[in-house]
Design a protein around this motif. Structure first.
Motif, PDB file in Angstrom:
ATOM      1  N   ARG A   3      22.553 107.863  61.510  1.00 30.05           N
ATOM      2  CA  ARG A   3      23.909 108.347  61.269  1.00 30.05           C
ATOM      3  C   ARG A   3      24.875 107.510  62.092  1.00 30.05           C
ATOM      4  N   PRO A   4      25.886 106.918  61.430  1.00 30.29           N
ATOM      5  CA  PRO A   4      26.901 106.183  62.193  1.00 30.29           C
ATOM      6  C   PRO A   4      27.633 107.124  63.148  1.00 30.29           C
ATOM      7  N   ALA A   5      28.006 106.621  64.304  1.00 30.23           N
ATOM      8  CA  ALA A   5      28.686 107.434  65.317  1.00 30.23           C
ATOM      9  C   ALA A   5      29.995 108.018  64.797  1.00 30.23           C
ATOM     10  N   SER A   6      30.603 107.379  63.815  1.00 32.26           N
ATOM     11  CA  SER A   6      31.879 107.859  63.281  1.00 32.26           C
ATOM     12  C   SER A   6      31.729 109.118  62.418  1.00 32.26           C
ATOM     13  N   ILE A  28      30.394 125.307  53.950  1.00 34.18           N
ATOM     14  CA  ILE A  28      30.420 124.490  52.733  1.00 34.18           C
ATOM     15  C   ILE A  28      31.630 123.562  52.742  1.00 34.18           C
ATOM     16  N   LYS A  29      32.780 124.066  53.145  1.00 38.48           N
ATOM     17  CA  LYS A  29      33.985 123.221  53.235  1.00 38.48           C
ATOM     18  C   LYS A  29      33.763 122.072  54.215  1.00 38.48           C
ATOM     19  N   LEU A  30      33.155 122.374  55.370  1.00 41.26           N
ATOM     20  CA  LEU A  30      32.880 121.326  56.348  1.00 41.26           C
ATOM     21  C   LEU A  30      31.921 120.283  55.779  1.00 41.26           C
ATOM     22  N   ALA A  31      30.895 120.730  55.093  1.00 42.75           N
ATOM     23  CA  ALA A  31      29.933 119.799  54.496  1.00 42.75           C
ATOM     24  C   ALA A  31      30.617 118.883  53.487  1.00 42.75           C
ATOM     25  N   GLU A  32      31.494 119.432  52.668  1.00 46.67           N
ATOM     26  CA  GLU A  32      32.201 118.614  51.682  1.00 46.67           C
ATOM     27  C   GLU A  32      33.106 117.598  52.361  1.00 46.67           C
ATOM     28  N   LYS A  33      33.784 118.008  53.439  1.00 41.67           N
ATOM     29  CA  LYS A  33      34.630 117.085  54.189  1.00 41.67           C
ATOM     30  C   LYS A  33      33.798 115.974  54.814  1.00 41.67           C
ATOM     31  N   HIS A  91      30.081 112.987  61.574  1.00 42.30           N
ATOM     32  CA  HIS A  91      29.637 114.251  62.173  1.00 42.30           C
ATOM     33  C   HIS A  91      28.147 114.456  61.856  1.00 42.30           C
ATOM     34  N   PRO A  92      27.378 115.063  62.753  1.00 38.01           N
ATOM     35  CA  PRO A  92      25.959 115.321  62.468  1.00 38.01           C
ATOM     36  C   PRO A  92      25.726 116.128  61.186  1.00 38.01           C
ATOM     37  N   ASN A  93      26.706 116.914  60.753  1.00 34.71           N
ATOM     38  CA  ASN A  93      26.551 117.683  59.513  1.00 34.71           C
ATOM     39  C   ASN A  93      26.525 116.818  58.263  1.00 34.71           C
ATOM     40  N   VAL A  94      26.678 115.505  58.441  1.00 37.11           N
ATOM     41  CA  VAL A  94      26.603 114.629  57.273  1.00 37.11           C
ATOM     42  C   VAL A  94      25.212 114.715  56.636  1.00 37.11           C
ATOM     43  N   TRP A  95      24.190 115.046  57.431  1.00 35.16           N
ATOM     44  CA  TRP A  95      22.842 115.187  56.864  1.00 35.16           C
ATOM     45  C   TRP A  95      22.795 116.359  55.892  1.00 35.16           C
TER      46      TRP A  95
END
Length: 124
Positions: free
Chosen positions: A61-64, A10-15, A66-70
Motif C-alpha cells: 500500500r502506498p503511504a499516500s 462504506i462511504k469511507l471505503a468508497e472515498k 489509507h489502510p482501508n484501501v484494502w
C-alpha cells in the motif's frame, strides 16, 4: 454493527478507492491484476487473503493511501462483478484485527485454470 456505522464505513471505503484511482493508478492496476489471478484459482476467497496475496507478490500500500484501501479494493471487486458475498468466518491472517472476515465467491473462478495448474505441477 449499527446501520449508521456501516453506512459510514462504506462511504469511507468508497472515498479510499476513488483516491487510490486518482492518486495511485499503478497500485490500483496491479491490485486488480493480482485479485484476478487469485480469483481465477479459488472458488471462495476470504477477505483477508487479498492483502496477503498482494504482499506475497510485493504489492504494498502506498503511504499516500489509507489502510482501508484494502477493504475498498474488495468492495470494488464486488462492484465490477468479480465477487459476491458468501457470509462470514474467522480471520486466518495474523494482520487482521477483526473478529470475522467476509467470504467471497469468485465469479471468475475457472476449472480450466485449476486443471492447467495441475498439469503444470505434474510436469515438474
Amino acid at each position: 454493527m449499527d446501520d449508521t456505522r456501516m453506512e459510514n464505513a462504506i462511504k469511507l471505503a468508497e472515498k479510499c478507492w476513488r483516491k487510490a484511482m486518482k492518486e495511485e493508478p499503478e497500485f490500483v492496476e496491479q491490485y486488480l491484476k493480482l485479485a484476478e489471478q487469485l480469483l481465477c484459482t479459488k472458488p471462495v476467497v476470504l477477505g483477508d487473503e487479498f492483502r496477503e496475496y498482494c504482499a506475497k507478490h510485493k504489492l504494498r500500500r502506498p503511504a499516500s493511501l489509507h489502510p482501508n484501501v484494502w477493504v475498498s479494493g474488495v468492495r470494488a471487486l464486488k462492484t465490477i462483478g468479480w465477487v459476491s458475498h458468501a457470509g462470514y468466518t474467522a480471520p486466518t491472517k495474523s494482520h487482521n484485527h477483526m473478529p470475522s472476515v467476509s467470504m467471497w465467491n469468485s465469479m471468475i473462478f475457472s476449472n480450466r485454470w485449476t486443471q492447467y495448474v495441475g498439469e503444470m505441477d505434474s510436469e515438474k
